[in-house]
Design a protein around this motif. Structure first.
Motif, PDB file in Angstrom:
ATOM      1  N   VAL A  82     -14.320  10.528  -5.909  1.00 18.19           N
ATOM      2  CA  VAL A  82     -13.055  10.165  -5.262  1.00 18.19           C
ATOM      3  C   VAL A  82     -12.739  11.122  -4.122  1.00 18.19           C
ATOM      4  O   VAL A  82     -12.330  10.710  -3.031  1.00 18.19           O
ATOM      5  N   GLN A  83     -12.961  12.403  -4.358  1.00 17.76           N
ATOM      6  CA  GLN A  83     -12.709  13.401  -3.315  1.00 17.76           C
ATOM      7  C   GLN A  83     -13.641  13.195  -2.121  1.00 17.76           C
ATOM      8  O   GLN A  83     -13.218  13.348  -0.964  1.00 17.76           O
ATOM      9  N   GLU A  84     -14.889  12.845  -2.389  1.00 19.13           N
ATOM     10  CA  GLU A  84     -15.858  12.609  -1.311  1.00 19.13           C
ATOM     11  C   GLU A  84     -15.419  11.470  -0.401  1.00 19.13           C
ATOM     12  O   GLU A  84     -15.419  11.605   0.830  1.00 19.13           O
ATOM     13  N   ILE A  85     -15.061  10.327  -0.993  1.00 16.72           N
ATOM     14  CA  ILE A  85     -14.724   9.166  -0.164  1.00 16.72           C
ATOM     15  C   ILE A  85     -13.402   9.396   0.569  1.00 16.72           C
ATOM     16  O   ILE A  85     -13.245   8.986   1.723  1.00 16.72           O
ATOM     17  N   THR A  86     -12.461  10.110  -0.072  1.00 17.19           N
ATOM     18  CA  THR A  86     -11.193  10.417   0.589  1.00 17.19           C
ATOM     19  C   THR A  86     -11.419  11.317   1.794  1.00 17.19           C
ATOM     20  O   THR A  86     -10.864  11.097   2.880  1.00 17.19           O
ATOM     21  N   ARG A  87     -12.251  12.330   1.604  1.00 17.22           N
ATOM     22  CA  ARG A  87     -12.559  13.254   2.696  1.00 17.22           C
ATOM     23  C   ARG A  87     -13.318  12.562   3.814  1.00 17.22           C
ATOM     24  O   ARG A  87     -13.055  12.784   5.004  1.00 17.22           O
ATOM     25  N   LYS A 147     -46.807   1.825  30.650  1.00 19.04           N
ATOM     26  CA  LYS A 147     -46.832   1.401  29.259  1.00 19.04           C
ATOM     27  C   LYS A 147     -45.414   1.500  28.715  1.00 19.04           C
ATOM     28  O   LYS A 147     -44.771   2.541  28.848  1.00 19.04           O
ATOM     29  N   LEU A 148     -44.911   0.428  28.104  1.00 21.03           N
ATOM     30  CA  LEU A 148     -43.575   0.413  27.529  1.00 21.03           C
ATOM     31  C   LEU A 148     -43.664   0.511  26.013  1.00 21.03           C
ATOM     32  O   LEU A 148     -44.536  -0.115  25.393  1.00 21.03           O
ATOM     33  N   PHE A 149     -42.740   1.266  25.428  1.00 14.33           N
ATOM     34  CA  PHE A 149     -42.731   1.439  23.983  1.00 14.33           C
ATOM     35  C   PHE A 149     -41.591   0.647  23.354  1.00 14.33           C
ATOM     36  O   PHE A 149     -40.497   0.560  23.912  1.00 14.33           O
ATOM     37  N   LYS A 150     -41.869   0.109  22.186  1.00 12.20           N
ATOM     38  CA  LYS A 150     -40.840  -0.596  21.415  1.00 12.20           C
ATOM     39  C   LYS A 150     -40.303   0.340  20.337  1.00 12.20           C
ATOM     40  O   LYS A 150     -41.070   1.053  19.695  1.00 12.20           O
ATOM     41  N   PHE A 151     -38.992   0.302  20.158  1.00 12.43           N
ATOM     42  CA  PHE A 151     -38.345   1.148  19.155  1.00 12.43           C
ATOM     43  C   PHE A 151     -38.243   0.364  17.847  1.00 12.43           C
ATOM     44  O   PHE A 151     -37.508  -0.605  17.756  1.00 12.43           O
ATOM     45  N   ARG A 152     -38.981   0.806  16.835  1.00 10.15           N
ATOM     46  CA  ARG A 152     -39.036   0.082  15.562  1.00 10.15           C
ATOM     47  C   ARG A 152     -38.671   0.950  14.358  1.00 10.15           C
ATOM     48  O   ARG A 152     -38.271   0.413  13.326  1.00 10.15           O
ATOM     49  N   ASP A 153     -38.833   2.273  14.454  1.00 10.73           N
ATOM     50  CA  ASP A 153     -38.632   3.142  13.295  1.00 10.73           C
ATOM     51  C   ASP A 153     -37.825   4.373  13.674  1.00 10.73           C
ATOM     52  O   ASP A 153     -37.940   4.886  14.796  1.00 10.73           O
ATOM     53  N   ALA A 154     -37.024   4.849  12.706  1.00 11.13           N
ATOM     54  CA  ALA A 154     -36.231   6.057  12.917  1.00 11.13           C
ATOM     55  C   ALA A 154     -36.157   6.846  11.614  1.00 11.13           C
ATOM     56  O   ALA A 154     -36.159   6.267  10.520  1.00 11.13           O
ATOM     57  N   ILE A 155     -36.098   8.165  11.752  1.00 15.18           N
ATOM     58  CA  ILE A 155     -35.822   9.056  10.632  1.00 15.18           C
ATOM     59  C   ILE A 155     -34.531   9.795  10.952  1.00 15.18           C
ATOM     60  O   ILE A 155     -34.405  10.413  12.025  1.00 15.18           O
ATOM     61  N   LEU A 156     -33.555   9.707  10.060  1.00  8.49           N
ATOM     62  CA  LEU A 156     -32.268  10.367  10.242  1.00  8.49           C
ATOM     63  C   LEU A 156     -32.073  11.354   9.095  1.00  8.49           C
ATOM     64  O   LEU A 156     -32.066  10.963   7.930  1.00  8.49           O
ATOM     65  N   ALA A 157     -31.914  12.626   9.427  1.00 11.23           N
ATOM     66  CA  ALA A 157     -31.786  13.642   8.391  1.00 11.23           C
ATOM     67  C   ALA A 157     -30.785  14.703   8.822  1.00 11.23           C
ATOM     68  O   ALA A 157     -30.702  15.055   9.999  1.00 11.23           O
ATOM     69  N   SER A 158     -30.034  15.198   7.851  1.00  9.30           N
ATOM     70  CA  SER A 158     -29.101  16.288   8.139  1.00  9.30           C
ATOM     71  C   SER A 158     -29.020  17.218   6.945  1.00  9.30           C
ATOM     72  O   SER A 158     -29.244  16.811   5.800  1.00  9.30           O
ATOM     73  N   TYR A 159     -28.698  18.483   7.243  1.00 16.26           N
ATOM     74  CA  TYR A 159     -28.455  19.463   6.190  1.00 16.26           C
ATOM     75  C   TYR A 159     -27.497  20.518   6.733  1.00 16.26           C
ATOM     76  O   TYR A 159     -27.871  21.336   7.573  1.00 16.26           O
ATOM     77  N   HIS A 160     -26.254  20.440   6.286  1.00 14.55           N
ATOM     78  CA  HIS A 160     -25.260  21.468   6.569  1.00 14.55           C
ATOM     79  C   HIS A 160     -24.534  21.773   5.267  1.00 14.55           C
ATOM     80  O   HIS A 160     -24.266  20.872   4.469  1.00 14.55           O
ATOM     81  N   ARG A 161     -24.209  23.017   5.077  1.00 18.36           N
ATOM     82  CA  ARG A 161     -23.432  23.369   3.901  1.00 18.36           C
ATOM     83  C   ARG A 161     -22.021  22.804   4.035  1.00 18.36           C
ATOM     84  O   ARG A 161     -21.400  22.886   5.089  1.00 18.36           O
ATOM     85  N   ASN A 162     -21.532  22.183   2.983  1.00 14.27           N
ATOM     86  CA  ASN A 162     -20.174  21.622   2.937  1.00 14.27           C
ATOM     87  C   ASN A 162     -19.962  20.481   3.931  1.00 14.27           C
ATOM     88  O   ASN A 162     -18.823  20.212   4.311  1.00 14.27           O
ATOM     89  N   GLU A 163     -21.024  19.810   4.359  1.00 15.08           N
ATOM     90  CA  GLU A 163     -20.839  18.721   5.318  1.00 15.08           C
ATOM     91  C   GLU A 163     -20.168  17.522   4.646  1.00 15.08           C
ATOM     92  O   GLU A 163     -20.298  17.285   3.447  1.00 15.08           O
ATOM     93  N   VAL A 164     -19.435  16.774   5.446  1.00 13.79           N
ATOM     94  CA  VAL A 164     -18.755  15.582   4.957  1.00 13.79           C
ATOM     95  C   VAL A 164     -19.790  14.525   4.626  1.00 13.79           C
ATOM     96  O   VAL A 164     -20.678  14.235   5.431  1.00 13.79           O
ATOM     97  N   LYS A 165     -19.671  13.944   3.433  1.00 13.94           N
ATOM     98  CA  LYS A 165     -20.629  12.932   3.029  1.00 13.94           C
ATOM     99  C   LYS A 165     -20.003  12.019   1.992  1.00 13.94           C
ATOM    100  O   LYS A 165     -18.976  12.335   1.399  1.00 13.94           O
ATOM    101  N   TYR A 166     -20.627  10.860   1.805  1.00 14.50           N
ATOM    102  CA  TYR A 166     -20.340  10.025   0.649  1.00 14.50           C
ATOM    103  C   TYR A 166     -21.683   9.552   0.098  1.00 14.50           C
ATOM    104  O   TYR A 166     -22.517   9.042   0.858  1.00 14.50           O
ATOM    105  N   ALA A 167     -21.861   9.728  -1.207  1.00 13.31           N
ATOM    106  CA  ALA A 167     -23.170   9.471  -1.818  1.00 13.31           C
ATOM    107  C   ALA A 167     -24.198  10.342  -1.090  1.00 13.31           C
ATOM    108  O   ALA A 167     -24.043  11.547  -1.033  1.00 13.31           O
ATOM    109  N   GLU A 168     -25.216   9.729  -0.492  1.00 12.87           N
ATOM    110  CA  GLU A 168     -26.225  10.498   0.233  1.00 12.87           C
ATOM    111  C   GLU A 168     -26.207  10.181   1.725  1.00 12.87           C
ATOM    112  O   GLU A 168     -27.213  10.300   2.415  1.00 12.87           O
ATOM    113  N   VAL A 169     -25.040   9.790   2.213  1.00 15.34           N
ATOM    114  CA  VAL A 169     -24.865   9.503   3.638  1.00 15.34           C
ATOM    115  C   VAL A 169     -23.848  10.486   4.202  1.00 15.34           C
ATOM    116  O   VAL A 169     -22.676  10.470   3.810  1.00 15.34           O
TER     117      VAL A 169
END
Length: 597
Positions: A171-176, A213-235
């Motif tokens: 509850v605290q996570e989603i409120t924050r 040569k043109l490139f197509k964007f098909r894949d992404a990796i999104l990662a973060s790590y901060h102490r006390n960062e705002v999150k809900y679940a694993e997002v």
């Protein structure tokens, strides 16, 4: 079939479906070739769902509870959502929403007396909240968070022998999270909207644009790590904004019909989604068939370095030669901050703190500008001096991600965004590639974006300002200048959006017609997502360049490698005049210094 066999057959179907579900649930979310598992478990649950519909009355007579029906539907919704996480296909996300919303409407979990059923109800609300966040149903998120809070309080009262501390944290996570994400109203979706992000003036040039040569964007990796960062679940807040930014906005549902809302049972209902129906084909009608598929995104919450590199290796191995992968990393850096002396008096003036920080910036500027070559060659130590922290600090260094760790993956085309106080360390990748050149967007030091006296942990609470500029540039601009929801009014915001949109259209044309555009940018510019990130980077860089400061230090400005053309430099007339128009319109021009030329 004998009626006495119906409950037995039903329980057998439940056990079979649950076994198959467990196999899918435990598979890594970033693996790609799992469609056959999904179809098997989906088929098992559809068989189970149809069976309970056909024999509902007999099953109820034999003791079937409503929450058990809700659990089946919840599992199907969870299955759809997990498939969305693996594929980024909007249809799976919308199917998950439909199932969860139907469970809420039909009140399958209400008035449960069993502790096991109560935990299932809590998990349902937690999962539905995450789906609503990503679908961007903010009104439903507020409603569900209120319901979850009441449910947790009720659970503590009625099941006193059980500890519900972890649910209080949810509850605290989603409120924050919601508090941080709604400090400024989004006057437009974070997702790519064809109505707002496509500029007719540049379409002719875009259609004729070509590179070697043109490139197509098909894949992404999104990662973060901060102490006390705002999150809900694993997002986290940063990855949430970035994942939204890398998806298409369904023009037929979320944006155009957002105003079609009525009140029902005390909260807002959006009838662009057909409420209360569990229809397997419904989501196909809600998605926009004219849109191309979303880029696939591997969202890694606080990954270890070895885990990140393993995912990188797997995706690179499957990446087609004509495709480019986006890597977004938001994390604290080291060891630069370890060498900074702490203020002797925490109640000292902010001017003293700022001068210390500027002094450190000057030293870092000299460090960043020093030539990293020896006899024309880069030293191997340049790739392993500074790093990102992807874990608790200290220890053997196994949590440190060095620029050199990414070199093996440069055999494939990469679009790299580093948001960190040591982002500059990664510019050594430019020229060190083993295959294709890397496109790099690097954040500035935090002090130009945030309160200089604010430490890194506090800065993480509201998400990164650099990431905010890349995902919601107008809101980032207003936040940085201290403008709030109530000031200016919506009409002023709309006109500000028009100014920014006209500017982006002009810059896009400049880039598409440039004769000196580096091949790296030329190869990715035709992709709408990457092109939008580049335009927003240009805006962010010019805003920070024009800000009034006591001193100008290079580390306080974002960088890109290779360089973009001078025609879109921070002080070029087309770029700086646009920032000036926006500042004049919002009444904050006194905070900037603009060239008179």
């Amino acid at each position: 079939m004998a009626e006495k066999d119906i409950p037995t057959n039903f329980r057998a179907l439940v056990e079979n479906a649950d076994r198959k579900f467990a196999r899918v649930r435990d598979l890594p979310s970033f693996t790609r070739s799992q469609s056959h598992y999904f179809h098997k478990v989906f088929k098992a649950y559809m068989k189970l769902w149809n069976y309970q519909q056909s024999h509902r009355s007999k099953l109820v007579e034999s003791g079937l509870n409503r929450w058990e029906i809700g659990e089946i539907a919840s599992r199907i919704g969870q299955l759809y959502f997990s498939q969305y996480i693996r594929t980024s296909e909007a249809k799976f996300l919308l199917e998950a929403y439909v199932f969860y919303e139907a469970i809420l409407r039909r009140r399958y979990f209400e008035q449960v007396k069993d502790l096991n059923a109560r935990f299932k109800e809590l998990r349902f609300y937690a999962r539905f909240l995450l789906v609503c966040l990503i679908v961007d149903r903010k009104d439903m998120v507020f409603h569900l968070s209120d319901k979850l809070k009441v449910l947790v309080d009720d659970s503590k009262s009625n099941f006193k022998e059980t500890n519900f501390k972890e649910w209080k944290l949810v509850v605290q996570e989603i409120t924050r999270f919601m508090s941080c994400d709604t400090n400024l109203t989004y006057v437009r979706p974070l997702r790519y909207c064809g109505m707002l992000d496509s500029y007719p003036a540049s379409q002719t040039y875009l259609a004729r644009f070509h590179a070697k040569k043109l490139f197509k964007f098909r894949d992404a990796i999104l990662a973060s790590y901060h102490r006390n960062e705002v999150k809900y679940a694993e997002v986290t807040l940063d990855t949430y904004r970035m994942m939204q930014c890398l998806e298409w906005e369904p023009s037929g549902s979320n944006y155009q019909k957002r105003s079609v809302e009525t009140k029902e049972n005390g909260f807002v209902v959006d009838h662009t989604l057909t409420s209360g129906l569990i229809d397997m084909n419904l989501a196909a009608d809600m998605a926009d068939p004219m849109l191309p598929p979303n880029p696939r995104k591997a969202i890694l919450y606080r990954p270890t370095v070895s885990h990140l590199l393993a995912v990188l290796a797997m995706i690179c191995d499957e990446l087609s030669p004509e495709c480019v992968m986006l890597i977004y990393l938001s994390a604290s850096g080291g060891p630069a901050r370890e060498n900074v002396a702490q203020p002797e008096n925490v109640v000292g003036s902010s001017r003293t703190s700022k001068s210390k920080l500027l002094g450190r910036g000057s030293q870092e500027q000299k460090s960043y500008k020093s030539e990293p070559y020896s006899n024309g060659q880069k030293s191997s130590s340049d790739y392993y001096d500074e790093y990102l922290w992807l874990g608790p600090r200290g220890g053997s260094g196994s949590n440190n991600l060095y620029p050199g760790d990414l070199i093996p993956f440069t055999r494939k085309p990469l679009f790299l965004i580093i948001d960190s106080d040591t982002s500059r360390a990664f510019k050594v990748l430019n020229g060190a590639e083993l295959g294709e050149p890397v496109a790099l967007l690097l954040s500035p030091l935090k002090s130009s974006l945030e309160n200089p006296s604010t430490d890194e942990d506090t800065a993480a609470l509201n998400g990164s300002q650099f990431t905010f500029f890349l995902t919601a540039p107008l809101q980032a601009f207003c936040q940085m200048l201290g403008l709030t929801n109530s000031d200016p009014d919506p009409e002023v915001y709309d006109e500000a959006e028009n100014i920014l949109s006209a500017s982006f259209s002009e810059w896009e044309t400049i880039l598409l017609t440039s004769k000196v555009l580096n091949l790296v940018w030329a190869q990715v510019l035709p992709d709408p997502f990457l092109r939008r990130l580049i335009l927003r980077f240009i805006f962010c860089r010019s805003v920070l360049t024009s800000l009034s400061r006591e001193e100008d230090h290079d580390p306080y400005l974002p960088q890109c490698h290779p360089n973009l053309p001078d025609s879109v430099s921070p002080i070029s007339k087309p770029v700086q005049s646009s920032v000036q128009r926006l500042a004049d319109h919002l009444g904050v021009a006194k905070s900037f210094h603009f060239n008179n030329t």
